[in-house]
Scaffold this motif. Structure first.
Motif, PDB file in Angstrom:
ATOM      1  N   ALA A  75       2.044  16.592  -2.930  1.00 24.97           N
ATOM      2  CA  ALA A  75       2.528  14.924  -3.084  1.00 24.97           C
ATOM      3  C   ALA A  75       3.959  14.977  -2.708  1.00 24.97           C
ATOM      4  N   ILE A 109       6.408   9.086   3.119  1.00 23.60           N
ATOM      5  CA  ILE A 109       6.561   7.439   3.240  1.00 23.60           C
ATOM      6  C   ILE A 109       7.532   7.404   3.663  1.00 23.60           C
ATOM      7  N   VAL A 154       2.101   1.690  -3.618  1.00 23.01           N
ATOM      8  CA  VAL A 154       1.733   1.942  -3.940  1.00 23.01           C
ATOM      9  C   VAL A 154       0.952   3.838  -4.167  1.00 23.01           C
ATOM     10  N   VAL A 155       1.125   4.357  -3.174  1.00 26.62           N
ATOM     11  CA  VAL A 155       0.492   4.963  -2.344  1.00 26.62           C
ATOM     12  C   VAL A 155       1.687   6.588  -2.842  1.00 26.62           C
ATOM     13  N   LEU A 156       3.040   5.700  -2.442  1.00 26.33           N
ATOM     14  CA  LEU A 156       4.517   6.417  -3.415  1.00 26.33           C
ATOM     15  C   LEU A 156       4.803   6.580  -4.649  1.00 26.33           C
ATOM     16  N   VAL A 171       3.593  14.874   0.998  1.00 25.49           N
ATOM     17  CA  VAL A 171       3.719  12.140   1.638  1.00 25.49           C
ATOM     18  C   VAL A 171       4.414  11.677   0.949  1.00 25.49           C
ATOM     19  N   PHE A 182       1.182  -1.041  -0.060  1.00 18.56           N
ATOM     20  CA  PHE A 182      -0.076  -0.553  -0.107  1.00 18.56           C
ATOM     21  C   PHE A 182       0.857   1.288   0.427  1.00 18.56           C
ATOM     22  N   LEU A 183       2.340   0.948   0.989  1.00 18.35           N
ATOM     23  CA  LEU A 183       2.848   2.028   0.748  1.00 18.35           C
ATOM     24  C   LEU A 183       3.468   2.543  -0.577  1.00 18.35           C
ATOM     25  N   MET A 208       2.280   7.019  -6.869  1.00 14.53           N
ATOM     26  CA  MET A 208       0.954   7.701  -7.284  1.00 14.53           C
ATOM     27  C   MET A 208       2.123   9.204  -7.078  1.00 14.53           C
ATOM     28  N   SER A 209       1.906   9.485  -5.953  1.00 15.78           N
ATOM     29  CA  SER A 209       2.445  10.926  -5.516  1.00 15.78           C
ATOM     30  C   SER A 209       3.713  10.719  -6.466  1.00 15.78           C
TER      31      SER A 209
END
Length: 105
Positions: free
Chosen positions: A56, A63, A10-12, A59, A7-8, A14-15
């Motif tokens: 971003a 992260i 994926v978020v990274l 974030v 999950f981290l 996208m950011s």
């Protein structure tokens, strides 16, 4: 693979995409010479591209040390590498901001 880590990541990812989109559009719209369709393709305020890129950035600054903490096994190394990754990613973004400001001037 650990679902928290996935999950981290994926978020990274996208950011990173949002940051690249925001900075390239910001630089394209505010450093190029205006053309005939300049006002159609670029908004009148820089906030449209700058605010998502700044969000971003924060974030990613949060992260990267978390991922470092999760992936490092030794407790002593966790402390050292987490601090180094946090300071390193901060200075990367300070350098990018410096380059953006130099292009604008």
């Amino acid at each position: 693979m650990n679902y928290k880590l996935l999950f981290l990541l994926v978020v990274l990812g996208m950011s990173i995409l949002v940051f690249v989109w925001g900075t390239t559009n910001y630089l394209r719209c505010y450093t190029d010479t205006p053309s005939g369709n300049y006002y159609e393709s670029c908004p009148r305020t820089p906030d449209v591209h700058a605010i998502p890129a700044v969000i971003a950035t924060f974030v990613m600054i949060g992260i990267v040390p978390i991922i470092t903490w999760i992936k490092t096994k030794s407790h002593k190394l966790q402390i050292v590498f987490t601090v180094l990754s946090g300071v390193g990613i901060f200075f990367v973004f300070v350098g990018i901001l410096y380059l953006i400001l130099m292009v604008r001037n």
